[in-house]
Motif scaffolding. Structure first.
Motif, short mmCIF file in Angstrom:
data_model
loop_
_atom_site.label_atom_id
_atom_site.label_comp_id
_atom_site.label_asym_id
_atom_site.label_seq_id
_atom_site.Cartn_x
_atom_site.Cartn_y
_atom_site.Cartn_z
N GLU A 117 -10.47 -0.38 9.99
CA GLU A 117 -9.74 0.44 10.98
C GLU A 117 -10.20 1.90 10.97
N GLY A 118 -11.26 2.19 10.23
CA GLY A 118 -11.82 3.54 10.25
C GLY A 118 -11.10 4.54 9.35
N VAL A 119 -10.26 4.03 8.44
CA VAL A 119 -9.55 4.94 7.53
C VAL A 119 -10.48 5.36 6.39
N ARG A 120 -10.52 6.66 6.12
CA ARG A 120 -11.41 7.14 5.06
C ARG A 120 -10.65 7.82 3.92
N ALA A 121 -9.40 8.16 4.14
CA ALA A 121 -8.63 8.81 3.07
C ALA A 121 -7.16 8.39 3.16
N VAL A 122 -6.52 8.37 2.00
CA VAL A 122 -5.12 7.96 1.94
C VAL A 122 -4.30 9.07 1.29
N ALA A 123 -3.24 9.48 1.96
CA ALA A 123 -2.30 10.47 1.39
C ALA A 123 -1.18 9.69 0.70
N VAL A 124 -0.96 10.02 -0.56
CA VAL A 124 0.10 9.36 -1.34
C VAL A 124 1.14 10.45 -1.62
N SER A 125 2.37 10.24 -1.15
CA SER A 125 3.34 11.33 -1.25
C SER A 125 4.60 10.93 -1.97
N TRP A 126 5.27 11.93 -2.51
CA TRP A 126 6.62 11.76 -3.05
C TRP A 126 7.42 12.96 -2.59
N VAL A 127 8.72 12.89 -2.73
CA VAL A 127 9.56 14.01 -2.30
C VAL A 127 10.20 14.62 -3.53
N ASP A 128 10.09 15.94 -3.66
CA ASP A 128 10.62 16.57 -4.87
C ASP A 128 12.11 16.87 -4.72
N ASN A 129 12.69 17.45 -5.76
CA ASN A 129 14.14 17.66 -5.74
C ASN A 129 14.57 18.75 -4.78
N ALA A 130 13.61 19.54 -4.29
CA ALA A 130 13.91 20.56 -3.28
C ALA A 130 13.69 20.01 -1.87
N GLY A 131 13.36 18.71 -1.78
CA GLY A 131 13.22 18.08 -0.47
C GLY A 131 11.85 18.21 0.15
N ALA A 160 -10.43 6.32 0.65
CA ALA A 160 -9.87 4.99 0.86
C ALA A 160 -10.29 4.01 -0.23
N ALA A 161 -11.56 4.06 -0.64
CA ALA A 161 -12.05 3.10 -1.63
C ALA A 161 -11.35 3.27 -2.98
N ARG A 162 -10.87 4.48 -3.27
CA ARG A 162 -10.19 4.73 -4.55
C ARG A 162 -8.78 4.17 -4.58
N LEU A 163 -8.33 3.66 -3.46
CA LEU A 163 -6.96 3.13 -3.43
C LEU A 163 -6.81 1.99 -4.44
N VAL A 164 -7.89 1.25 -4.66
CA VAL A 164 -7.83 0.14 -5.61
C VAL A 164 -7.47 0.68 -6.99
N ASP A 165 -8.17 1.71 -7.39
CA ASP A 165 -7.92 2.32 -8.70
C ASP A 165 -6.51 2.95 -8.73
N ALA A 166 -6.14 3.61 -7.64
CA ALA A 166 -4.82 4.26 -7.58
C ALA A 166 -3.70 3.23 -7.70
N ALA A 167 -3.90 2.08 -7.06
CA ALA A 167 -2.87 1.04 -7.11
C ALA A 167 -2.79 0.42 -8.50
N HIS A 168 -3.91 0.39 -9.18
CA HIS A 168 -4.02 -0.27 -10.48
C HIS A 168 -3.58 0.64 -11.62
N VAL A 177 -7.93 -2.19 1.25
CA VAL A 177 -9.07 -1.28 1.49
C VAL A 177 -9.99 -1.88 2.54
N ALA A 178 -10.20 -3.19 2.47
CA ALA A 178 -11.06 -3.84 3.47
C ALA A 178 -10.47 -3.63 4.87
N ARG A 179 -9.15 -3.81 4.96
CA ARG A 179 -8.48 -3.64 6.26
C ARG A 179 -8.57 -2.19 6.73
N LEU A 180 -8.29 -1.25 5.79
CA LEU A 180 -8.32 0.17 6.16
C LEU A 180 -9.71 0.57 6.63
N THR A 181 -10.73 0.11 5.91
CA THR A 181 -12.10 0.47 6.26
C THR A 181 -12.44 -0.04 7.66
#
Ligand code: GLU
Ligand code: MG
Length: 469
Positions: free
Chosen positions: A23-37, A46-54, A17-21
């Motif tokens: 670099e001016g990053v304010r939001a993180v998209a977290v994605s997965w791919v479903d069975n339909a592709g 960005a700051a919530r990434l800590v909680d998301a990772a945890h 998060v320190a690095r992202l901040t």
């Protein structure tokens, strides 16, 4: 995932998060791919990434039975509004998005609320299969070719009186709608779209995706990017990232990118070929001086088993009814279940590479397209190949030269999703590898899509799926 691992993730995310901040990053998209592709996403500040990772990010398990048109079906194990899963961003793949200022992206692994791996997590399936191969001393290197077609995004700029506010992207693109109209593979097309292609090179480079080449393809407005080989999970991550990058760079240039297997019914389609090679103790098994065409016996058997399983693998790698609009003979889509040395009409092309390049030799599987979930595809191909190696199955049959179309001596791969699904449900090795939850969800999604789209004619099917992936 135990408490210690979670704590470690929290600490790593704080540094990220320190690095992202910075670099001016304010939001993180977290994605997965479903069975339909379809790549689906949640985003966090960005700051919530800590909680998301945890702790992960909550999501409904029902996404495993989403179809590509956003309808929802059910399988024996999955469906309905109940339950919750946790998306854990893979911090090793956290990437600042060069073409989406202020954004970063990370692919997710899915766990349940108790921290146990979700049995239908496609990304963990790919990792499990890579580990299964490693358990037999084998390492897979993989890379995807992404083909896409660019259409001028006319939504704001034009109303040609067709009654839909100038949004021609809702209708079948006509010749003039494609961007890059020069000849197939033409330098003219590179010149026409040079700023766009340069921005794409730059963005992928900034995101540390190693590009091998980008080139104009056959159909109007069609391009291709191929990326360097990597381990199977990384190769699938790269594909997701490449596609989002193409989409973002296209939007910034007033273009819209379609990755659909058939952008226009009856034209050459967009493939998503999978390149792979096998290694043992660091040696490329496609570079054995004693084997035919340089193939060590293990690689020969592995590829023989993949070829054998190709009709079933089409249910994973060509998973939409629209995939079969693309899979027609003599279009370089590899629709016959055969292989050949550098044969672009065979489903499996053996690539010999330069004689002095120890990494050059590999195989290319051509029938697949971008509707495939790349994690399912890499994992399923490994599962199929390993079965041959472990059973001591037959090596590849004899190679085929020339176009097998119309000769009648080579088996046609499935010509519809329901035909591919028939092969898939009879393939016990794939079922065992996927596990019941994931296998059942895939079958349910394929059945739902076959049913829902079965009545559509080719033009309607292309139109219904043109912008889905
Ligand atoms: N566009 C072709 C396909 O549908 C592939 C062309 C190529 O060999 O790259 O798969
Ligand atoms: Mg191509």
């Amino acid at each position: 995932m135990d408490a210690e691992e979670r704590e470690q993730r929290r600490l790593t995310a704080r540094q990220d998060v320190a690095r992202l901040t910075a670099e001016g990053v304010r939001a993180v998209a977290v994605s997965w791919v479903d069975n339909a592709g379809i790549s689906r996403a949640k985003t966090v500040p960005a700051a919530r990434l800590v909680d998301a990772a945890h702790r992960g990010i909550g999501m409904s398990p029902v996404f495993d039975v989403f179809t590509s048109d956003d309808a929802i079906t059910t399988s024996e194990h999955i469906g309905g509004p109940d339950g919750d899963l946790r998306l854990f961003p893979d911090l090793d793949r956290l990437t600042v998005l060069a073409a989406r200022p202020g954004w970063a992206w990370a692919p997710a692994d899915r766990y349940d609320q108790q921290g146990r791996p979700h049995p239908a997590c496609q990304r963990q399936f790919a990792r499990r299969m890579a580990e299964r191969a490693a358990g037999h001393g084998l390492e897979l290197r993989m890379g995807f070719e992404t083909e896409w077609t660019v259409v001028r995004d006319s939504r704001d700029s034009r109303d040609d009186g067709d009654g839909n506010d100038g949004n021609d992207n809702e209708t079948t693109p006509r010749t003039g709608d494609f961007a890059g109209r020069g000849p197939a593979y033409g330098l003219t097309r590179v010149t026409e779209l040079s700023a766009y292609l340069l921005a794409l090179h730059d963005a992928l480079d900034a995101q540390r995706v190693e590009v091998l080449q980008i080139h104009p393809e056959y159909a109007p407005g069609q391009f291709e990017v191929s990326t360097a080989p990597a381990d199977p999970v990384r190769a699938a991550d790269d594909l997701v990232l490449v596609r989002e990058t193409v989409r973002a760079v296209s939007a910034a240039h007033g273009l819209r990118a379609s990755f659909a297997p058939a952008v226009v019914a009856g034209q050459v389609g967009n493939g998503c070929h999978l390149h792979l090679s096998l290694r043992e103790h660091g040696h490329n098994l496609h570079r054995d001086p004693t084997g035919r065409y340089g193939l060590a016996a293990t690689a020969d058997t592995f590829l023989g088993a993949v070829l054998d399983a190709l009709p079933a693998l089409c249910a994973i790698g060509a998973p939409s009814p629209a995939s079969y609009l693309r899979l027609v003979p003599s279009h370089w889509a590899g629709v016959h279940r055969c292989w050949g040395v550098e044969n672009r009409e065979a489903a499996l092309r053996l690539v010999l590479g330069e004689p002095d390049d120890p990494d050059g030799g590999h195989a290319e599987l051509k029938p697949f397209d971008a509707a495939a979930n790349p994690y399912l595809l890499t994992g399923a191909v490994i599962a199929a190949g390993l079965r041959g190696v472990l059973d001591g199955g037959p090596a590849l049959p004899g190679p085929v030269t020339g176009d097998p179309a119309g000769r009648g001596d080579q088996e046609r791969l499935p010509t519809s999703l329901s035909e591919a699904l028939g092969h898939f449900v009879r393939d016990d090795a794939l079922r065992e590898a996927l596990g019941e939850e994931l296998w059942g969800a895939i079958v349910a999604v394929r059945r739902a899509e076959s049913g829902a789209l079965a009545e559509l004619g080719p033009g309607e099917l292309a139109e219904a799926t043109r912008w889905r992936w």
